[in-house]
Write an enzyme that holds these catalytic residues in place. Structure first.
Site, short mmCIF file in Angstrom:
data_model
loop_
_atom_site.label_atom_id
_atom_site.label_comp_id
_atom_site.label_asym_id
_atom_site.label_seq_id
_atom_site.Cartn_x
_atom_site.Cartn_y
_atom_site.Cartn_z
N GLY A 1 0.59 -1.58 -0.15
CA GLY A 1 -0.13 -0.07 0.09
C GLY A 1 0.54 0.97 -0.06
O GLY A 1 0.97 2.16 0.33
N GLY B 1 -0.74 4.37 -0.92
CA GLY B 1 -1.57 4.90 -0.52
C GLY B 1 -1.79 6.77 0.59
O GLY B 1 -0.25 6.63 0.81
N TYR C 1 -15.68 -3.03 7.58
CA TYR C 1 -14.30 -2.76 7.31
C TYR C 1 -13.31 -2.58 9.29
O TYR C 1 -12.78 -3.35 9.52
CB TYR C 1 -14.13 -0.94 7.22
C1 AKB Z 1 -11.64 5.51 7.62
O1 AKB Z 1 -12.67 6.69 7.98
O2 AKB Z 1 -12.17 4.60 7.15
C2 AKB Z 1 -9.85 5.74 8.06
C3 AKB Z 1 -10.13 5.06 9.04
C4 AKB Z 1 -10.85 6.22 10.27
O3 AKB Z 1 -9.65 3.68 10.02
N1 AKB Z 1 -10.00 6.97 8.43
#
Ligand code: AKB
Length: 319
Positions: free
Chosen positions: A8, A11, A139
């Site tokens: 990455g 990024g 996530y």
């Molecule tokens: C997101 O907002 O997805 C990222 C994080 C806080 O991991 N910046």
């Protein structure tokens, strides 16, 4: 010395981390790995490939005699919600590949967790290091899973893996990714381009944030700390500044009094609401001496100048 592989690499974090690692350890000792996006003006060793391809990454480990991996490749919160299967594949299966390689070749690993690992049932204020972690996004689920995998590989196979629960990171060198906290970078592009911004969060959506230089320094400090100082093998809480969009706008107005903001909260507001507002990072401070340097006013000034210069250079190059 053994070399350092950064996945990455182009990024938001990678773009700045690679340069710092090159300065510290030499340009020949840092290998930048990226799946697709490349910077034409990049100076250094670059490889194109996917962290989900075990054989390919193993080939790099052997070719460059890799001793450390900063494994940054991954999708952020908003991008992950668009493609949950892909997010799982890259964020979790990619990490498992890196951990298995680290086990086999005795590689030291950094992997970024996030405040997204927390959820609605986590306390909102001064979240302790050990707390309830029931994230609502894929996530966040991939981050909790990743943290537990890191801890498991450390306990079971003695892999020296270290991690930070990054707050929203704000830098200007790379373009902002598809996350929730990224409004705090996009707002500067709106400021420079049209002196206005349409914000997808509510004015009072307070979130933990950090200026990128602090994050890069903290990451390298964690990786350089003696193993005897590392008592957390999931992800360290790390805090710097928590602010709301309205507070950021107030700082911006000191630089550009006519700046206009329009609040149009959308689905991202729900994600922001599921995350904490402030973080207790006393463990990182005590274990390996973490200290932030930038406050909101300093961060606002450097982001303003940084984005302004970047867009002016872009414009000049296109003329
Ligand atoms: C997101 O907002 O997805 C990222 C994080 C806080 O991991 N910046």
């Amino acid at each position: 010395m053994k070399s350092i592989l950064v996945s990455g690499a182009f990024g938001l974090v990678g773009s700045e981390l690679v340069v710092e690692l090159q300065k510290k350890y030499g340009i020949k000792n840092v290998i930048a790995l990226q799946r697709n996006k490349f910077h034409n003006d990049f100076q250094g060793i670059v490889e194109k490939g996917d962290v989900r391809d075990f054989k390919f990454i193993e080939g790099l480990v052997r070719k460059y005699n890799v001793g450390t991996i900063y494994h940054l490749a991954g999708l952020l919160s908003v991008g992950s919600e668009k493609q949950p299967d892909l997010a799982w594949d890259i964020n979790v299966n990619g990490l498992i590949n890196i951990l298995n390689l680290s086990r086999r070749y005795k590689i030291k690993v950094f992997w970024p967790s996030s405040i997204a690992a927390f959820g609605n049932t986590t306390p909102k204020l001064e979240v302790p290091q050990h707390t309830i972690m029931e994230p609502t996004t894929i996530y966040g689920v991939s981050k909790v899973t990743g943290e537990l995998l890191c801890q498991y590989y450390h306990n079971r196979y003695r892999v020296d893996v270290r991690s930070i629960r990054y707050p929203g990171l704000n830098g200007f060198k790379a373009d902002p990714g598809d996350g929730t906290t990224e409004y705090a970078i996009h707002i500067f592009y709106g400021l420079i381009k049209k002196n206005s911004y349409r914000c997808y969060l509510k004015p009072d959506a307070k979130l933990p944030m950090m200026y990128m230089d602090d994050a890069i320094r903290g990451t390298i400090e964690l990786m350089e700390a003696s193993p005897s100082k590392i008592s957390v093998r999931t992800g360290y809480n790390l805090a710097a500044i928590s602010f709301t969009p309205a507070e950021l706008v107030a700082e911006i107005k000191k630089l550009s009094p006519n700046f206009r903001i329009l609040y149009k909260p959308d689905h991202r507001q729900k994600i922001a609401e599921s995350w904490p507002k402030t973080i207790d990072d006393s463990k990182a401070r005590k274990d390996w001496g973490w200290r932030e340097e930038y406050d909101l006013a300093q961060m606002t000034r450097v982001l303003y100048e940084g984005v302004k210069t970047k867009l002016a250079v872009k414009k000049k190059n296109n003329e």
